[in-house]
Design a protein around this motif. Structure first.
Motif, PDB file in Angstrom:
ATOM      1  N   GLY A  70       7.360  11.202   6.204  1.00  0.00           N
ATOM      2  CA  GLY A  70       6.816  11.268   7.393  1.00  0.00           C
ATOM      3  C   GLY A  70       5.499  10.332   7.534  1.00  0.00           C
ATOM      4  N   ARG A  71       5.007  10.053   6.526  1.00  0.00           N
ATOM      5  CA  ARG A  71       3.632   9.359   6.468  1.00  0.00           C
ATOM      6  C   ARG A  71       3.840   7.691   6.622  1.00  0.00           C
ATOM      7  NH1 ARG A  71       1.922  12.409   8.587  1.00  0.00           N
ATOM      8  NH2 ARG A  71       3.575  13.701   8.302  1.00  0.00           N
ATOM      9  N   THR A  72       5.289   7.475   6.262  1.00  0.00           N
ATOM     10  CA  THR A  72       5.568   5.903   6.578  1.00  0.00           C
ATOM     11  C   THR A  72       6.568   6.030   7.714  1.00  0.00           C
ATOM     12  OG1 THR A  72       6.248   3.900   5.401  1.00  0.00           O
ATOM     13  CG2 THR A  72       7.188   5.769   4.759  1.00  0.00           C
ATOM     14  N   GLY A  73       6.811   4.674   8.150  1.00  0.00           N
ATOM     15  CA  GLY A  73       7.860   4.603   9.143  1.00  0.00           C
ATOM     16  C   GLY A  73       7.680   5.434  10.404  1.00  0.00           C
TER      17      GLY A  73
ATOM     18  N   LEU B  75       1.595   2.171   7.400  1.00  0.00           N
ATOM     19  CA  LEU B  75       1.619   2.268   6.178  1.00  0.00           C
ATOM     20  C   LEU B  75       3.112   1.778   5.517  1.00  0.00           C
ATOM     21  CD1 LEU B  75       0.359   3.530   3.409  1.00  0.00           C
ATOM     22  CD2 LEU B  75       1.493   5.746   4.041  1.00  0.00           C
ATOM     23  N   PRO B  76       3.083   1.106   4.573  1.00  0.00           N
ATOM     24  CA  PRO B  76       4.390   0.368   3.771  1.00  0.00           C
ATOM     25  C   PRO B  76       5.154   1.387   3.335  1.00  0.00           C
ATOM     26  CG  PRO B  76       2.617  -1.045   3.183  1.00  0.00           C
ATOM     27  CD  PRO B  76       1.999   0.303   3.839  1.00  0.00           C
ATOM     28  N   ALA B  77       4.688   2.420   2.224  1.00  0.00           N
ATOM     29  CA  ALA B  77       5.448   3.162   1.766  1.00  0.00           C
ATOM     30  C   ALA B  77       4.655   4.524   1.135  1.00  0.00           C
ATOM     31  CB  ALA B  77       5.659   2.238   0.319  1.00  0.00           C
ATOM     32  N   VAL B  78       5.476   5.360   0.518  1.00  0.00           N
ATOM     33  CA  VAL B  78       5.257   6.594   0.058  1.00  0.00           C
ATOM     34  C   VAL B  78       5.853   6.703  -1.326  1.00  0.00           C
ATOM     35  CG1 VAL B  78       5.663   9.306   0.343  1.00  0.00           C
ATOM     36  CG2 VAL B  78       4.596   7.697   2.354  1.00  0.00           C
ATOM     37  N   VAL B  79       5.053   7.156  -2.411  1.00  0.00           N
ATOM     38  CA  VAL B  79       5.717   7.183  -3.617  1.00  0.00           C
ATOM     39  C   VAL B  79       5.841   8.912  -4.181  1.00  0.00           C
ATOM     40  CG1 VAL B  79       5.518   6.785  -5.964  1.00  0.00           C
ATOM     41  CG2 VAL B  79       5.031   4.998  -4.366  1.00  0.00           C
ATOM     42  N   ASN B  80       6.715   9.216  -4.273  1.00  0.00           N
ATOM     43  CA  ASN B  80       6.554  10.862  -4.948  1.00  0.00           C
ATOM     44  C   ASN B  80       6.531  10.668  -6.463  1.00  0.00           C
ATOM     45  OD1 ASN B  80       7.317  12.368  -2.270  1.00  0.00           O
ATOM     46  ND2 ASN B  80       9.424  11.333  -2.613  1.00  0.00           N
TER      47      ASN B  80
ATOM     48  N   GLN C  25       0.880  -1.052   0.023  1.00  0.00           N
ATOM     49  CA  GLN C  25       0.045   0.045   0.081  1.00  0.00           C
ATOM     50  C   GLN C  25       0.705   1.265  -0.104  1.00  0.00           C
ATOM     51  OE1 GLN C  25      -2.928  -0.278   3.427  1.00  0.00           O
ATOM     52  NE2 GLN C  25      -4.353   0.534   1.968  1.00  0.00           N
ATOM     53  N   ALA C  26       0.449   2.210  -0.425  1.00  0.00           N
ATOM     54  CA  ALA C  26       1.171   3.445  -0.666  1.00  0.00           C
ATOM     55  C   ALA C  26       0.306   4.680  -0.747  1.00  0.00           C
ATOM     56  CB  ALA C  26       2.171   3.425  -1.732  1.00  0.00           C
ATOM     57  N   MET C  27       0.885   5.696  -0.102  1.00  0.00           N
ATOM     58  CA  MET C  27       0.029   7.183  -0.705  1.00  0.00           C
ATOM     59  C   MET C  27       1.268   7.661  -1.738  1.00  0.00           C
ATOM     60  SD  MET C  27      -0.183   8.752   2.973  1.00  0.00           S
ATOM     61  CE  MET C  27      -1.157  10.373   2.627  1.00  0.00           C
ATOM     62  N   ILE C  28       0.508   8.175  -2.735  1.00  0.00           N
ATOM     63  CA  ILE C  28       1.195   8.658  -3.964  1.00  0.00           C
ATOM     64  C   ILE C  28       1.077  10.031  -4.048  1.00  0.00           C
ATOM     65  CG2 ILE C  28       1.489   8.486  -6.569  1.00  0.00           C
ATOM     66  CD1 ILE C  28       1.415   5.749  -4.974  1.00  0.00           C
ATOM     67  N   PHE C  29       1.881  10.854  -3.859  1.00  0.00           N
ATOM     68  CA  PHE C  29       1.994  12.181  -3.962  1.00  0.00           C
ATOM     69  C   PHE C  29       2.147  13.141  -5.146  1.00  0.00           C
ATOM     70  CE2 PHE C  29       2.874  11.479   0.672  1.00  0.00           C
ATOM     71  CZ  PHE C  29       2.040  12.265   1.100  1.00  0.00           C
TER      72      PHE C  29
END
Length: 444
Positions: A318-321, A298-303, A231-235
């Protein structure tokens, strides 16, 4: 710390406070106005919840006002604070824009002790006389660096004018420094700076850069979507790019949700709910909408787009880890983006093509390709083998006898004409027709 809070912490297995939680406990409990700074994911909401709530009196009306820059952060803080407020018989009310204002006004008649809201809606209710702040003890700004900018700063100024009490405690919290002259001028006081940004938190965040052409970034997301348990937040930097990518992912049947500031509060709440419960693989958002959000594990963040500055990269990462847990930050871009990124942030960034980061439990494709690093001899051997295989296949086809069609008695045998011969006959017929065009027809 209040005895009921301490007992609750033992029950849930919480053993040690973070540096910011330890540092602000006494000043907040004693009513000091502070400017607290700490990295994202270090428990700042609980850092101000535990010391402030025991000072409130149940049934004594609105005593604590917490302002947040977005609806999502306000609702998130409301959920966290309410868990501890119920232990002390305190009521918490969220006042955010986009929600039903009539229902909020009805809830205000119950005089909740704690109000968490966005500046726009709180300022509106204060201006219309629906929210009274005469009993207020503490005003707290969460993500203060965002709130004290331009429009929201004007709204907060209007709220502070309605309070008009120098005895009210003011607390600023965030991960990014606030201009002290702005805060001092607005609230007419000096703030005690408590900075715990230099205290390292145990973390295992991995930072990776995936070289990707601009027109291939959406396909990269499709590649990530095929991973299990990912899962990831995509910015994104713009809403336009976000919506274009969302359309592509929807066409590819990727389970995703969008978090855009222009959407209704119910739509945004539904998107967050779907992402939190795992129904959505991706949460596509911008920096404005996602500031301060806490998504558990949250496993990951993607720029998808390169952050405009190092501060933005820090808040996205800062949204992950969070709270020392493992996390992954992926940035997509070209060589120019990589050079810019290394200038923006001071972290070790591994450059990978994305294949090395593939999860071990993923099936690999069975198609074999020639790696670019293969030597000329190896390539030559593979080419010879391929040609030989082709020749062998052709030989097999050549060796096959041509099937002879049986003609039934009484049926005229049809001559088989090749495609080339047929085209040649058609050309001759056209030339003859063109030559005879306009001549009188013979009636012999």
């Amino acid at each position: 710390m209040h005895e009921l809070f301490a007992n609750r912490l033992v029950t849930i297995g919480f053993t040690k406070l973070t540096p910011i939680q330890e540092a602000v406990a006494t000043p907040l409990a004693e009513g000091a106005s502070i400017d607290a700074l700490a990295p994202t994911g270090t428990g700042k909401t609980l850092a101000f919840t535990w010391p402030l709530l025991p000072n409130l009196q149940p049934g004594d009306g609105e005593q604590l006002l917490i302002l947040a820059p977005s609806q999502e952060l306000a609702m998130q803080s409301t959920r966290v604070i309410r868990e501890w407020a119920t232990l002390l018989d305190l009521k918490v009310l969220a006042l955010t824009g986009g929600a039903n204002v009539k229902r909020q006004i009805e809830s205000l008649k119950k005089h909740p002790e704690i109000i968490v809201g966005t500046p726009g809606r709180v300022a509106e209710l204060v201006h219309n006389g629906k929210l009274k702040l005469a009993r207020l003890r503490t005003l707290l700004l969460d993500e203060a660096d965002v709130l004290l900018r331009e429009e929201t700063a004007d709204q907060i100024d209007g709220i502070w004018d309605a309070i008009n009490d120098s005895e009210v405690q003011v607390a600023l919290f965030g991960a990014t420094e606030v201009d002290p002259t702005v805060a001092a001028g607005l609230f007419d006081r000096e703030f005690e700076r408590i900075d715990r940004r230099d205290v390292p938190m145990p973390t295992s965040i991995t930072h990776e850069f995936w070289p990707t052409a601009n027109d291939q970034r959406t396909k990269r997301l499709r590649q990530l979507a095929s991973r299990k348990n990912f899962q990831a937040m995509i910015f994104f930097n713009t809403t336009k790019a976000l919506k274009t990518t969302a359309s592509y992912l929807a066409h590819e049947h990727v389970a995703m949700a969008t978090l855009v500031s222009g959407d209704s509060s119910s739509t945004r709440a539904k998107s967050l709910e779907n992402f939190r419960n795992g129904k959505a693989k991706f949460l596509l958002t911008t920096d404005v909408a996602a500031r301060g959000l806490d998504i558990a594990d949250l496993p990951a963040v993607v720029n998808f787009d390169l952050p405009r500055n190092g501060e933005t990269y820090t808040h996205r990462a800062g949204r992950t880890g969070r709270m020392g847990k493992a996390g992954l930050v992926l940035t997509l871009g070209n060589d120019h983006d990589l050079r810019d990124l290394k200038r923006l942030v001071k972290v070790e960034i591994a450059t990978t093509n994305g294949q090395e980061a593939r999860r071990h439990d993923e099936p690999r494709e069975s198609v074999q390709t020639t790696p670019r690093s293969a030597t000329p001899d190896v390539k030559k051997k593979r080419l010879v083998s391929s040609v030989q295989a082709f020749d062998d296949a052709a030989a097999v086809v050549e060796a096959k006898p041509t099937p002879v069609k049986k003609v039934r008695p009484g049926v005229k045998k049809v001559e088989v004409v090749s495609r080339v011969d047929r085209f040649e006959k058609e050309k001759k017929a056209k030339r003859k027709h063109s030559k005879n065009k306009g001549k009188p027809k013979s009636h012999n």
